[in-house]
Design a protein around this motif. Structure first.
Motif, mmCIF file in Angstrom:
data_model
loop_
_atom_site.group_PDB
_atom_site.id
_atom_site.type_symbol
_atom_site.label_atom_id
_atom_site.label_comp_id
_atom_site.label_asym_id
_atom_site.label_seq_id
_atom_site.Cartn_x
_atom_site.Cartn_y
_atom_site.Cartn_z
ATOM 1 N N VAL A 1 29.899 42.575 -38.432
ATOM 2 C CA VAL A 1 29.707 43.921 -37.902
ATOM 3 C C VAL A 1 29.861 43.924 -36.390
ATOM 4 C CG1 VAL A 1 28.172 44.585 -39.786
ATOM 5 C CG2 VAL A 1 27.204 43.647 -37.690
ATOM 6 N N MET A 2 30.225 45.087 -35.869
ATOM 7 C CA MET A 2 30.289 45.291 -34.433
ATOM 8 C C MET A 2 29.036 46.049 -34.023
ATOM 9 S SD MET A 2 33.251 47.049 -32.068
ATOM 10 C CE MET A 2 33.357 48.491 -33.091
ATOM 11 N N SER A 3 28.390 45.593 -32.959
ATOM 12 C CA SER A 3 27.159 46.246 -32.521
ATOM 13 C C SER A 3 27.037 46.152 -31.000
ATOM 14 C CB SER A 3 25.944 45.598 -33.186
ATOM 15 O OG SER A 3 25.904 44.220 -32.890
ATOM 16 N N PRO A 4 26.216 47.032 -30.412
ATOM 17 C CA PRO A 4 25.977 46.937 -28.974
ATOM 18 C C PRO A 4 25.367 45.580 -28.633
ATOM 19 C CG PRO A 4 25.081 48.974 -29.867
ATOM 20 C CD PRO A 4 25.510 48.138 -31.032
ATOM 21 N N PRO A 5 25.582 45.084 -27.399
ATOM 22 C CA PRO A 5 25.102 43.751 -27.045
ATOM 23 C C PRO A 5 23.586 43.592 -27.089
ATOM 24 C CG PRO A 5 26.440 44.671 -25.276
ATOM 25 C CD PRO A 5 26.372 45.691 -26.360
ATOM 26 N N ASP A 6 22.836 44.662 -27.102
ATOM 27 C CA ASP A 6 21.377 44.533 -27.147
ATOM 28 C C ASP A 6 20.852 44.369 -28.578
ATOM 29 O OD1 ASP A 6 21.990 47.086 -27.944
ATOM 30 O OD2 ASP A 6 20.568 48.078 -26.631
ATOM 31 N N CYS A 7 21.722 44.392 -29.576
ATOM 32 C CA CYS A 7 21.317 44.197 -30.967
ATOM 33 C C CYS A 7 21.037 42.707 -31.182
ATOM 34 C CB CYS A 7 22.433 44.662 -31.899
ATOM 35 S SG CYS A 7 22.009 44.533 -33.632
ATOM 36 N N VAL A 8 19.961 42.405 -31.872
ATOM 37 C CA VAL A 8 19.563 41.009 -32.030
ATOM 38 C C VAL A 8 19.670 40.538 -33.480
ATOM 39 C CG1 VAL A 8 18.057 40.959 -30.031
ATOM 40 C CG2 VAL A 8 17.133 41.683 -32.221
ATOM 41 N N GLU A 9 20.488 41.187 -34.267
ATOM 42 C CA GLU A 9 20.596 40.879 -35.686
ATOM 43 C C GLU A 9 21.769 39.937 -35.942
ATOM 44 O OE1 GLU A 9 20.417 43.431 -39.812
ATOM 45 O OE2 GLU A 9 21.184 44.388 -38.031
ATOM 46 N N GLY A 10 21.562 38.899 -36.739
ATOM 47 C CA GLY A 10 22.635 38.029 -37.180
ATOM 48 C C GLY A 10 23.017 36.960 -36.184
ATOM 49 N N THR A 11 24.179 36.366 -36.445
ATOM 50 C CA THR A 11 24.739 35.318 -35.598
ATOM 51 C C THR A 11 25.934 35.897 -34.851
ATOM 52 O OG1 THR A 11 24.083 33.627 -37.181
ATOM 53 C CG2 THR A 11 25.767 33.025 -35.584
ATOM 54 N N ARG A 12 25.855 35.892 -33.538
ATOM 55 C CA ARG A 12 26.949 36.462 -32.739
ATOM 56 C C ARG A 12 28.166 35.555 -32.842
ATOM 57 N NH1 ARG A 12 26.331 37.319 -26.434
ATOM 58 N NH2 ARG A 12 24.712 35.872 -27.022
ATOM 59 N N LEU A 13 29.307 36.148 -33.192
ATOM 60 C CA LEU A 13 30.562 35.420 -33.305
ATOM 61 C C LEU A 13 31.357 35.482 -32.010
ATOM 62 C CD1 LEU A 13 31.600 36.727 -36.835
ATOM 63 C CD2 LEU A 13 30.519 34.532 -36.280
ATOM 64 N N ARG A 14 31.398 36.675 -31.428
ATOM 65 C CA ARG A 14 32.111 36.843 -30.154
ATOM 66 C C ARG A 14 31.696 38.144 -29.506
ATOM 67 N NH1 ARG A 14 36.697 40.374 -30.651
ATOM 68 N NH2 ARG A 14 37.167 40.782 -32.831
ATOM 69 N N ARG A 15 31.984 38.244 -28.236
ATOM 70 C CA ARG A 15 31.747 39.470 -27.475
ATOM 71 C C ARG A 15 33.109 40.008 -27.052
ATOM 72 N NH1 ARG A 15 26.902 39.509 -23.594
ATOM 73 N NH2 ARG A 15 25.971 40.092 -25.572
ATOM 74 N N SER A 16 33.236 41.316 -27.062
ATOM 75 C CA SER A 16 34.496 41.951 -26.700
ATOM 76 C C SER A 16 34.239 43.147 -25.792
ATOM 77 C CB SER A 16 35.222 42.417 -27.968
ATOM 78 O OG SER A 16 36.471 42.955 -27.649
ATOM 79 N N GLN A 17 35.136 43.377 -24.874
ATOM 80 C CA GLN A 17 35.045 44.524 -23.969
ATOM 81 C C GLN A 17 35.682 45.742 -24.627
ATOM 82 O OE1 GLN A 17 33.477 44.841 -20.943
ATOM 83 N NE2 GLN A 17 33.957 47.001 -21.269
ATOM 84 N N LEU A 18 34.967 46.862 -24.641
ATOM 85 C CA LEU A 18 35.544 48.120 -25.108
ATOM 86 C C LEU A 18 36.353 48.746 -23.984
ATOM 87 C CD1 LEU A 18 32.627 49.748 -27.136
ATOM 88 C CD2 LEU A 18 34.620 48.507 -28.006
ATOM 89 N N VAL A 19 37.478 49.368 -24.355
ATOM 90 C CA VAL A 19 38.354 50.025 -23.390
ATOM 91 C C VAL A 19 38.790 51.381 -23.926
ATOM 92 C CG1 VAL A 19 39.216 47.903 -22.295
ATOM 93 C CG2 VAL A 19 40.391 48.813 -24.306
ATOM 94 N N TRP A 20 39.084 52.295 -23.011
ATOM 95 C CA TRP A 20 39.685 53.575 -23.365
ATOM 96 C C TRP A 20 41.177 53.329 -23.550
ATOM 97 C CZ3 TRP A 20 36.409 57.343 -24.427
ATOM 98 C CH2 TRP A 20 35.171 57.387 -23.785
ATOM 99 N N VAL A 21 41.758 53.893 -24.604
ATOM 100 C CA VAL A 21 43.157 53.634 -24.941
ATOM 101 C C VAL A 21 43.873 54.947 -25.254
ATOM 102 C CG1 VAL A 21 44.681 52.451 -26.567
ATOM 103 C CG2 VAL A 21 42.557 51.372 -25.870
ATOM 104 N N ALA A 22 45.125 55.019 -24.815
ATOM 105 C CA ALA A 22 45.980 56.178 -25.108
ATOM 106 C C ALA A 22 47.394 55.671 -25.353
ATOM 107 C CB ALA A 22 45.971 57.154 -23.930
ATOM 108 N N ALA A 23 48.250 56.548 -25.861
ATOM 109 C CA ALA A 23 49.670 56.202 -26.009
ATOM 110 C C ALA A 23 50.273 56.031 -24.626
ATOM 111 C CB ALA A 23 50.404 57.312 -26.760
ATOM 112 N N GLU A 24 51.252 55.150 -24.533
ATOM 113 C CA GLU A 24 51.930 54.955 -23.247
ATOM 114 C C GLU A 24 52.501 56.256 -22.717
ATOM 115 O OE1 GLU A 24 54.764 51.824 -23.980
ATOM 116 O OE2 GLU A 24 53.242 50.270 -23.735
ATOM 117 N N THR A 25 52.819 57.194 -23.609
ATOM 118 C CA THR A 25 53.441 58.461 -23.217
ATOM 119 C C THR A 25 52.451 59.580 -22.926
ATOM 120 O OG1 THR A 25 53.626 59.062 -25.544
ATOM 121 C CG2 THR A 25 55.520 57.942 -24.547
#
Length: 154
Positions: free
Chosen positions: A12-36
């Motif tokens: 599951v994906m969760s905010p970094p302050d969630c303490v449930e489970g075993t963390r596999l990795r951390r990822s940065q969220l970004v705003w995304v749009a079409a190149e056009t």
């Protein structure tokens, strides 16, 4: 579904302050749009999100509520592929993990007045009764996957 014991094991994906489970990795969220995509100045910014509950939508909504511009949801889909299709078609802006940005998309952090976003954690979690032999073995396979940085307990 984990809490309802409908699944034994999930990533599951969760905010970094969630303490449930075993963390596999951390990822940065970004705003995304079409190149056009180039929305008219001052126009309400179109957004595409999954329905609630969705971590990306919750994080984006909290950030947008404090933003000094108008925005509106033009597209929703339970499928990540549907969200990506709407973005690639130039219909909307969305939030993705940085590594999920595809060709034809651009990161638009800071553009159009978009506020910064936090990082999220991907964690391996079990249901109350989910620690069956099969689920434990499958969970161990996930933990042993190559190129998967494991950061320990979340």
């Amino acid at each position: 579904m984990i809490r309802a014991s409908e699944l034994d094991l999930a990533v599951v994906m969760s905010p970094p302050d969630c303490v449930e489970g075993t963390r596999l990795r951390r990822s940065q969220l970004v705003w995304v749009a079409a190149e056009t995509l180039e929305p008219p100045p001052g126009a309400s910014l179109p957004m595409a999100f999954s329905p609630k509950p969705c971590v990306n939508r919750e994080v984006a909504g909290a950030a947008l509520d404090a933003a000094p511009f108008e925005w509106h949801v033009v597209f929703t889909s339970v499928s990540p592929h549907g969200i990506r299709a709407a973005v690639l078609a130039g219909l909307a802006v969305t939030v993705l993990a940085r590594e999920d940005v595809e060709p034809g998309m651009k990161i638009v952090d800071g553009r159009y007045g978009l506020p910064p976003l936090p990082s999220v954690d991907f964690s391996l979690i079990w249901s109350e009764g989910g620690r069956t032999e099969c689920a434990c073995r499958f969970g161990q396979l996930i933990l042993e996957m190559p190129d998967l940085p494991v950061y320990g307990k979340a």
